[in-house]
Scaffold this active site. Structure first.
Site, PDB file in Angstrom:
ATOM      1  CB  CYS A  93      -7.427  29.426  -2.813  1.00  0.00           C
ATOM      2  SG  CYS A  93      -8.334  28.442  -4.015  1.00  0.00           S
TER       3      CYS A  93
HETATM    4  N1  GLN Z   1      -8.662  30.241  -6.247  1.00  0.00           N
HETATM    5  C1  GLN Z   1      -7.614  29.456  -6.374  1.00  0.00           C
HETATM    6  O1  GLN Z   1      -6.516  29.793  -5.926  1.00  0.00           O
HETATM    7  C2  GLN Z   1      -7.856  28.188  -7.142  1.00  0.00           C
HETATM    8  C3  GLN Z   1      -6.737  27.180  -7.158  1.00  0.00           C
HETATM    9  C4  GLN Z   1      -6.832  26.235  -8.356  1.00  0.00           C
HETATM   10  N2  GLN Z   1      -6.642  26.937  -9.585  1.00  0.00           N
HETATM   11  C5  GLN Z   1      -8.165  25.516  -8.342  1.00  0.00           C
HETATM   12  O2  GLN Z   1      -9.030  25.770  -9.085  1.00  0.00           O
HETATM   13  O3  GLN Z   1      -8.345  24.640  -7.574  1.00  0.00           O
END
Ligand code: GLN
Length: 295
Positions: free
Chosen positions: A2
């Site tokens: 992300c």
């Molecule tokens: N890869 C991440 O940081 C994911 C952020 C969050 N857990 C989501 O699924 O949206």
């Protein structure tokens, strides 16, 4: 993965460039998350309330919606549509009535506020930004996210930023481990999440603490106590911008500050093209430390 970006402009002359700068920052982070992308922009203050709507069938849904709502509410309503989203402006006191009418029509409310507009969809940052013409949008601050899903389906509603109260939104890199429990507690207080996503619980948590009267910095301190797991959060409110990382801080983060702005990127390359970055104070935010700015 992300990718997160955030930009809080201190210098008014930069406000017209907000959407353009944020779009470039987010596109730089594309390889950190190919699933969905979103940007919240804190733009011009509306005369009334702005509601950002989303529909999978925008052509039929948004045509004439301003007139239908205006007639039902008995006050002027304006609507600016862009692709699957539309920003409605209406008197604040008509919010509950508008929400009921929109729900009947199956139209989603992505966020509301006096200044905040929020645009998010499945797809890459460059495509999402182009669909909503984010580059043309000015404003005082904004946050963006490109997602690699860990916790819920790849859908429009699973995209970040999550907005759970007026003029408030949050983006997250990481995954929470106690979101189910925290979500249950928040539901009992009337701040429950609408999706299965862990990040939405964090947004709901911040909303509930702000509603108790805490300022953004205090609400983020509370998140360090009450949320478990991995997180870097960037949060926007009408006048504020905050950042916090969990105590282990394994998700990358870098910040820069000049007299003109405060900027956040998951990696330095998101900040590399900002004006004046050569002389900015650049640092890695410390673990379990709250950073926030308010105007
Ligand atoms: N890869 C991440 O940081 C994911 C952020 C969050 N857990 C989501 O699924 O949206």
């Amino acid at each position: 993965m992300c990718g997160i970006v955030g930009l809080f402009l201190k210098k008014e002359e930069l406000h017209p460039r907000l959407g353009d700068l944020l779009t470039d920052m987010l596109i730089t982070m594309t390889d950190r998350g190919p699933d969905s992308a979103g940007i919240a922009i804190y733009g011009a203050e509306a005369e009334g309330l702005k509601m950002t709507l989303q529909s999978d069938t925008p052509e039929e849904t948004f045509a004439g919606l301003d007139e239908i709502l205006g007639a039902a509410i008995g006050a002027p309503v304006s609507l600016v549509a862009a692709d699957t989203h539309a920003v409605l402006t209406l008197p604040g006191e008509a919010e509950a009535m508008a929400r009921a009418l929109l729900a009947e029509k199956g139209i989603r409310v992505m966020g509301v506020g006096e200044t905040m507009e929020i645009f998010k969809e499945v797809g890459l940052p460059k495509d999402v930004a182009a669909r909503f013409d984010i580059r043309s949008k000015g404003g005082s601050h904004g946050i963006g996210h490109t997602r690699m899903a860990t916790e819920s389906a790849v859908t429009t509603l699973g995209a970040h930023p999550f907005s759970t109260d007026a003029d408030q939104c949050l983006v997250h890199n990481g995954s929470l481990s106690n979101h189910k429990n925290v979500g249950r507690v928040l539901s009992r207080k009337g701040f429950g999440p609408q999706t299965e996503n862990d990040t939405e619980v964090a947004a709901c948590y911040i909303s509930s603490r702000l509603a108790e009267g805490l300022n953004l910095g205090e609400a983020l301190e509370g998140a360090l106590e009450d949320l478990d797991g991995f997180f870097t959060f960037v949060v926007g409110t009408k006048n504020g911008f905050g950042v916090v990382r969990d105590p282990i801080a394994c998700k990358p983060a870098v910040m820069a500050e000049t007299d003109d702005y405060v900027a956040f990127g998951s990696e330095y390359r998101a900040l590399a093209n900002l004006p004046g970055i050569e002389t900015a104070r650049v640092w890695e935010p410390e673990p379990a430390t709250v950073y926030f700015w308010e105007r």
